[in-house]
Design a protein around this motif. Structure first.
Motif, PDB file in Angstrom:
ATOM      1  N   PRO A  43       0.895  -1.336  -0.154  1.00 32.47           N
ATOM      2  CA  PRO A  43      -0.054  -0.394   0.109  1.00 32.47           C
ATOM      3  C   PRO A  43       1.137   1.070  -0.285  1.00 32.47           C
ATOM      4  O   PRO A  43       2.376   0.879   0.104  1.00 32.47           O
ATOM      5  CB  PRO A  43      -0.782  -0.144   1.417  1.00 32.47           C
ATOM      6  CG  PRO A  43      -0.175  -1.238   1.949  1.00 32.47           C
ATOM      7  CD  PRO A  43       0.798  -2.163   1.405  1.00 32.47           C
ATOM      8  N   SER A  44      -0.302   2.448  -0.082  1.00 31.09           N
ATOM      9  CA  SER A  44       1.116   3.702   0.019  1.00 31.09           C
ATOM     10  C   SER A  44       1.589   4.236   1.200  1.00 31.09           C
ATOM     11  O   SER A  44       1.148   3.460   2.162  1.00 31.09           O
ATOM     12  CB  SER A  44      -0.156   4.649  -0.946  1.00 31.09           C
ATOM     13  OG  SER A  44       0.099   5.924  -0.632  1.00 31.09           O
ATOM     14  N   GLY A  45       2.939   4.550   0.883  1.00 31.32           N
ATOM     15  CA  GLY A  45       3.490   4.477   2.502  1.00 31.32           C
ATOM     16  C   GLY A  45       4.109   3.788   2.734  1.00 31.32           C
ATOM     17  O   GLY A  45       4.269   3.230   4.339  1.00 31.32           O
ATOM     18  N   LYS A  48       7.887   1.427  -0.653  1.00 26.80           N
ATOM     19  CA  LYS A  48       8.584   1.071  -1.841  1.00 26.80           C
ATOM     20  C   LYS A  48       9.858   1.971  -1.637  1.00 26.80           C
ATOM     21  O   LYS A  48      10.733   1.305  -2.124  1.00 26.80           O
ATOM     22  CB  LYS A  48       7.664   0.788  -3.161  1.00 26.80           C
ATOM     23  CG  LYS A  48       5.857  -0.311  -2.461  1.00 26.80           C
ATOM     24  CD  LYS A  48       5.778  -0.269  -3.140  1.00 26.80           C
ATOM     25  CE  LYS A  48       4.551   0.909  -3.644  1.00 26.80           C
ATOM     26  NZ  LYS A  48       3.232   1.577  -2.415  1.00 26.80           N
ATOM     27  N   SER A  49       9.328   2.814  -1.600  1.00 28.09           N
ATOM     28  CA  SER A  49      10.275   3.998  -3.349  1.00 28.09           C
ATOM     29  C   SER A  49      11.214   4.293  -2.111  1.00 28.09           C
ATOM     30  O   SER A  49      12.254   4.250  -2.452  1.00 28.09           O
ATOM     31  CB  SER A  49       9.564   4.861  -2.812  1.00 28.09           C
ATOM     32  OG  SER A  49       8.524   5.673  -3.869  1.00 28.09           O
ATOM     33  N   GLN A  93       9.907   7.928  -9.122  1.00 30.52           N
ATOM     34  CA  GLN A  93       8.424   8.548  -8.969  1.00 30.52           C
ATOM     35  C   GLN A  93       7.851   9.615  -9.139  1.00 30.52           C
ATOM     36  O   GLN A  93       6.793   9.800 -10.198  1.00 30.52           O
ATOM     37  CB  GLN A  93       7.673   7.513  -8.156  1.00 30.52           C
ATOM     38  CG  GLN A  93       6.581   8.192  -7.834  1.00 30.52           C
ATOM     39  CD  GLN A  93       6.082   7.244  -6.303  1.00 30.52           C
ATOM     40  OE1 GLN A  93       6.525   6.996  -5.583  1.00 30.52           O
ATOM     41  NE2 GLN A  93       4.283   6.761  -5.822  1.00 30.52           N
ATOM     42  N   ASP A 169       9.940   3.207 -10.016  1.00 27.03           N
ATOM     43  CA  ASP A 169       9.026   3.162  -9.119  1.00 27.03           C
ATOM     44  C   ASP A 169       7.968   3.857  -9.634  1.00 27.03           C
ATOM     45  O   ASP A 169       7.494   5.089 -10.220  1.00 27.03           O
ATOM     46  CB  ASP A 169       9.911   4.474  -8.472  1.00 27.03           C
ATOM     47  CG  ASP A 169       9.131   4.702  -6.895  1.00 27.03           C
ATOM     48  OD1 ASP A 169       7.714   3.625  -6.805  1.00 27.03           O
ATOM     49  OD2 ASP A 169      10.125   5.328  -6.147  1.00 27.03           O
ATOM     50  N   GLU A 170       6.901   2.791  -9.603  1.00 25.44           N
ATOM     51  CA  GLU A 170       5.996   3.160 -10.773  1.00 25.44           C
ATOM     52  C   GLU A 170       5.481   3.705 -12.199  1.00 25.44           C
ATOM     53  O   GLU A 170       4.989   4.722 -12.409  1.00 25.44           O
ATOM     54  CB  GLU A 170       5.115   4.247  -9.610  1.00 25.44           C
ATOM     55  CG  GLU A 170       4.173   3.415  -8.303  1.00 25.44           C
ATOM     56  CD  GLU A 170       3.245   2.683  -8.211  1.00 25.44           C
ATOM     57  OE1 GLU A 170       2.718   2.486  -9.146  1.00 25.44           O
ATOM     58  OE2 GLU A 170       3.068   2.587  -6.774  1.00 25.44           O
ATOM     59  N   GLY A 173       2.141   5.073 -14.102  1.00 24.63           N
ATOM     60  CA  GLY A 173       1.411   5.243 -12.850  1.00 24.63           C
ATOM     61  C   GLY A 173       0.814   6.494 -13.896  1.00 24.63           C
ATOM     62  O   GLY A 173      -0.276   6.664 -13.344  1.00 24.63           O
ATOM     63  N   THR A 201       5.160  -0.972  -7.519  1.00 26.89           N
ATOM     64  CA  THR A 201       4.062  -0.935  -8.023  1.00 26.89           C
ATOM     65  C   THR A 201       2.695  -0.803  -7.096  1.00 26.89           C
ATOM     66  O   THR A 201       3.081  -2.039  -6.218  1.00 26.89           O
ATOM     67  CB  THR A 201       3.612  -1.174  -9.659  1.00 26.89           C
ATOM     68  OG1 THR A 201       2.272  -0.720  -9.800  1.00 26.89           O
ATOM     69  CG2 THR A 201       3.349  -2.234  -9.655  1.00 26.89           C
ATOM     70  N   HIS A 202       1.929  -0.487  -7.067  1.00 27.11           N
ATOM     71  CA  HIS A 202       0.795  -0.577  -6.241  1.00 27.11           C
ATOM     72  C   HIS A 202      -0.378  -1.309  -6.993  1.00 27.11           C
ATOM     73  O   HIS A 202      -1.666  -1.517  -6.889  1.00 27.11           O
ATOM     74  CB  HIS A 202       0.086   0.406  -5.007  1.00 27.11           C
ATOM     75  CG  HIS A 202       0.086   1.814  -6.149  1.00 27.11           C
ATOM     76  ND1 HIS A 202       0.562   2.703  -5.237  1.00 27.11           N
ATOM     77  CD2 HIS A 202      -1.153   1.739  -6.351  1.00 27.11           C
ATOM     78  CE1 HIS A 202      -0.131   3.732  -5.664  1.00 27.11           C
ATOM     79  NE2 HIS A 202      -1.068   3.121  -7.050  1.00 27.11           N
TER      80      HIS A 202
END
Ligand SMILES: Nc1ncnc2c1ncn2[C@@H]1O[C@H](COP(=O)(O)OP(=O)(O)OP(=O)(O)O)[C@@H](O)[C@H]1O
Ligand SMILES: [Mg+2]
Length: 225
Positions: A43-45, A48-49, A93, A169-170, A173, A201-202
């Motif tokens: 999930p976001s946060g 990953k980055s 990203q 990174d994404e 997106g 990626t999410h």
């Protein structure tokens, strides 16, 4: 050269704490083999980055060690970082493009350190820009491009010097379905030519029904899906 059986990317007990209550990674162990193609989700946060940034030394872990192509990153001096960065192509990203420069200039920049002749350099840039479907915009300033087009410039720039490791990174997106599929096909091609690839990626649809390895970051830990 990347050597033998040792992982091309290795994390040993890696911890990243931003604040006492923000632990992005909690003693993560991970090994990626040469030539692997891995998705990193969560999930976001989830971190990953953060994980990707630590792999090219844009961020330092709070604890543990990270080994890229046999080199312990904490042992690298500042002057050795460019050497690491040449091995690792990064699609950020937020792109990090030079918006007032053209597509050609942005992509050529990562090649200049290689000391190619001018026409060799131009040919390589054209080929890669063509590969992301932007030939018609080669001499446009990046600021004049759409978000999806900018994303493709960022991809071209990351891969133009044929790095053995690609971190994305994404990378899809801002892309529609068709462009997303094209980017994945491009990644497949680079992987088939030997590059080790990690895509954060999410977007589940990128790896649903894939035979690729999928890692999920959750509560600071990595699990294999
Ligand atoms: N420079 C920073 N200072 C403090 N906290 C940070 C910093 N960078 C990231 N964080 C925190 O670390 C955690 C992980 O962030 P990160 O950007 O790695 O997540 P992510 O999985 O990439 O999320 P997204 O899917 O939204 O891109 C989050 O809680 C974030 O707020
Ligand atoms: Mg992120």
């Amino acid at each position: 050269m990347l050597s033998g059986d040792q992982p091309v990317i290795e994390l040993r007990q890696v911890k990243k704490r931003y604040a006492p209550d923000i632990v992005a990674l909690d003693e993560v162990d991970l090994a990626i083999s040469k030539g692997e193609f891995v998705f990193l989700t969560g999930p976001s946060g989830a971190g990953k980055s953060t994980l990707l940034r630590m792999l090219y030394k844009a961020e330092e872990p709070t604890g543990g060690s990270i080994i890229i192509d046999g080199v312990e990153l904490s042992s690298l001096s500042k002057s050795q970082i460019p050497q690491l960065r040449r091995k690792v192509g990064v699609i950020f990203q937020d792109f990090k493009l030079l918006f007032n420069r053209t597509v050609f200039e942005n992509v050529a920049l990562s090649l200049e350190v290689l000391g190619l002749k001018k026409d060799q350099l131009a040919a390589r840039v054209r080929q890669v820009v063509d590969g992301v479907g932007l030939s018609a915009k080669l001499h446009r300033k990046v600021v004049q491009l759409s978000g999806g087009e900018q994303q493709r410039v960022a991809i071209a720039r990351a891969v133009v010097n044929r790095p053995p490791i690609i971190l994305a990174d994404e990378p899809t997106g801002n892309l529609d379905r068709k462009r997303t599929m094209e980017v994945l096909a491009l990644m497949d091609e680079l992987n088939a030519r030997g590059a080790s690839i990690m895509i954060a990626t999410h977007d589940d649809s990128l790896f649903n029904n894939t035979h690729r390895r999928v890692l999920r970051l959750k509560d600071g830990k990595i699990e294999e899906l």
